[in-house]
Motif scaffolding. Structure first.
Motif, short mmCIF file in Angstrom:
data_model
loop_
_atom_site.label_atom_id
_atom_site.label_comp_id
_atom_site.label_asym_id
_atom_site.label_seq_id
_atom_site.Cartn_x
_atom_site.Cartn_y
_atom_site.Cartn_z
N GLN A 1 42.27 -45.15 68.33
CA GLN A 1 42.44 -44.50 69.65
C GLN A 1 43.85 -43.97 69.82
O GLN A 1 44.06 -42.99 70.54
CB GLN A 1 42.11 -45.50 70.76
CG GLN A 1 40.62 -45.56 71.04
CD GLN A 1 40.34 -46.19 72.38
OE1 GLN A 1 40.80 -47.28 72.68
NE2 GLN A 1 39.58 -45.50 73.20
N LYS A 2 44.83 -44.61 69.15
CA LYS A 2 46.21 -44.10 69.23
C LYS A 2 46.29 -42.75 68.53
O LYS A 2 47.09 -41.90 68.89
CB LYS A 2 47.17 -45.09 68.56
CG LYS A 2 47.36 -46.37 69.34
CD LYS A 2 48.32 -47.31 68.61
CE LYS A 2 48.23 -48.71 69.18
NZ LYS A 2 48.63 -49.72 68.18
N TYR B 1 43.54 -40.54 67.86
CA TYR B 1 42.65 -39.49 68.37
C TYR B 1 42.50 -39.60 69.88
O TYR B 1 42.02 -40.61 70.39
CB TYR B 1 41.27 -39.62 67.72
CG TYR B 1 41.29 -39.53 66.21
CD1 TYR B 1 41.68 -38.36 65.58
CD2 TYR B 1 40.90 -40.61 65.43
CE1 TYR B 1 41.69 -38.27 64.19
CE2 TYR B 1 40.90 -40.53 64.06
CZ TYR B 1 41.30 -39.36 63.44
OH TYR B 1 41.31 -39.28 62.08
N ALA B 2 42.87 -38.51 70.58
CA ALA B 2 42.80 -38.53 72.05
C ALA B 2 41.37 -38.49 72.56
O ALA B 2 41.07 -39.00 73.63
CB ALA B 2 43.58 -37.34 72.60
N LEU C 1 38.76 -40.01 71.43
CA LEU C 1 37.94 -41.17 71.04
C LEU C 1 37.90 -42.14 72.21
O LEU C 1 38.93 -42.60 72.69
CB LEU C 1 38.55 -41.86 69.82
CG LEU C 1 37.89 -43.16 69.39
CD1 LEU C 1 36.45 -42.93 68.96
CD2 LEU C 1 38.66 -43.82 68.25
N ARG C 2 36.68 -42.42 72.68
CA ARG C 2 36.52 -43.38 73.79
C ARG C 2 35.71 -44.57 73.30
O ARG C 2 34.84 -44.43 72.45
CB ARG C 2 35.83 -42.71 74.97
CG ARG C 2 36.65 -41.56 75.56
CD ARG C 2 35.86 -40.78 76.57
NE ARG C 2 35.42 -41.65 77.65
CZ ARG C 2 34.36 -41.40 78.41
NH1 ARG C 2 33.65 -40.33 78.21
NH2 ARG C 2 34.03 -42.23 79.36
#
Lengths: 172, 125
Positions: B111-112, B114-115, B117-118
């Protein structure tokens, strides 16, 4: 729509090259090529033997140039029965499948492309019920669609058939 | 039809059921085969042409990945989705269904990077 129509369609082969890797058809990989070829030949032989076993002893029983694997009257009776049964069954199946496809052509053209195939007011109402339900349990839409990391507590888990029961409750 | 007299497949319903039991894989395979032929030749609403969409025309899509103890594959899957698709307007939503291995830590790391990615973590499945 018309703007998109004028664009050049994507070439399937280019896309395939991007996503499909096949060592057998690439350069090199000699070992893969050898053993996959051998395996293909071996298993095709496994297909051919039973076919020869059957055909040589039934359709070719009077042809002296072939070795006959077996000679049983009952075997031939069974073969000719299935032979006839499958020919009739295949004709019936082919007719059913062709008629179904033509019917599908008609259905797409006359119904699917012309009108919505579901009950729209009902669907919108359900969407609202679901929205209210999710807001109550997980937070509002804006929050749900933007939160990057969310933990669902055990008591927030959906029960079996919960949504189904919600619709039933609301549509009484 | 002497064969019919020998085998009597239509003499009782049970003989016929037995016949279907023996032959249904062949009949099913044939029906499937005919279906493919009809789809290629008779069916008129196939999509055969695909067009590249400019990023501004792309509708927003969510790719959902259910994951339960996927520490071996999850990083590879997400790296692939983030870097190798010919589409830009999308997010990836991973549902971590009560993983007990390294999956949550791997996802936090990713997640750090890829913006879009939830992660939804189901604490107890």
């Amino acid at each position: 729509m018309s703007e998109k129509e004028t664009k050049q369609p994507l070439d399937k082969n280019d896309i395939m090259k991007q996503y499909v890797i096949d060592n057998y058809f690439d350069k090199g990989h000699l070992w893969t090529k050898v053993w996959q070829t051998v395996m293909a030949i071996v298993f095709w032989i496994c297909v051919a033997i039973p076919v020869y076993w059957t055909i040589s002893s039934t359709l070719l029983i009077n042809n002296q140039r072939f070795l006959h694997a077996w000679r049983y009257e009952e075997g031939r009776t069974l073969f000719y029965f299935f032979d006839r049964f499958f020919i009739i069954a295949f004709i019936i199946l082919a007719v059913i499948v062709i008629i179904s496809t033509i019917h599908n052509n008609h259905r797409v053209k006359q119904h699917v492309e012309k009108a919505i195939q579901y009950d729209e007011p009902k669907m919108l109402a359900r969407k609202q019920h679901l929205e209210a339900f999710y807001t109550a349990r997980f937070g509002n839409k804006e929050f749900r669609e933007n939160v990057r990391s969310y933990h669902v507590k055990p008591e927030q888990n959906l029960a079996v058939n919960e949504i189904h029961d919600l619709y039933k409750e609301e549509e009484k | 039809m002497e064969v019919l007299q020998t085998l009597k497949p239509f003499e009782s319903i049970w003989n016929f059921v037995l016949l279907l039991l023996v032959s249904y894989p062949i009949l099913g395979a044939f029906a499937w085969f005919m279906g493919v032929i009809c789809y290629q030749t008779v069916y008129r609403h196939r999509h055969t042409k695909f067009y590249e969409l400019a990023p501004k025309d792309q509708p927003f899509i969510t790719i959902m990945i259910p994951a339960h103890n996927e520490e071996v594959m999850i990083a590879h899957t997400i790296d692939y989705l983030m870097n190798s698709l010919n589409y830009t307007n999308f997010e990836v939503l991973v549902t971590d269904d009560g993983s007990t291995d390294e999956t949550p830590q791997i996802l936090a790391e990713l997640q750090k990077k890829y913006a879009n990615l939830r992660v939804i973590t189901i604490e107890k499945n």
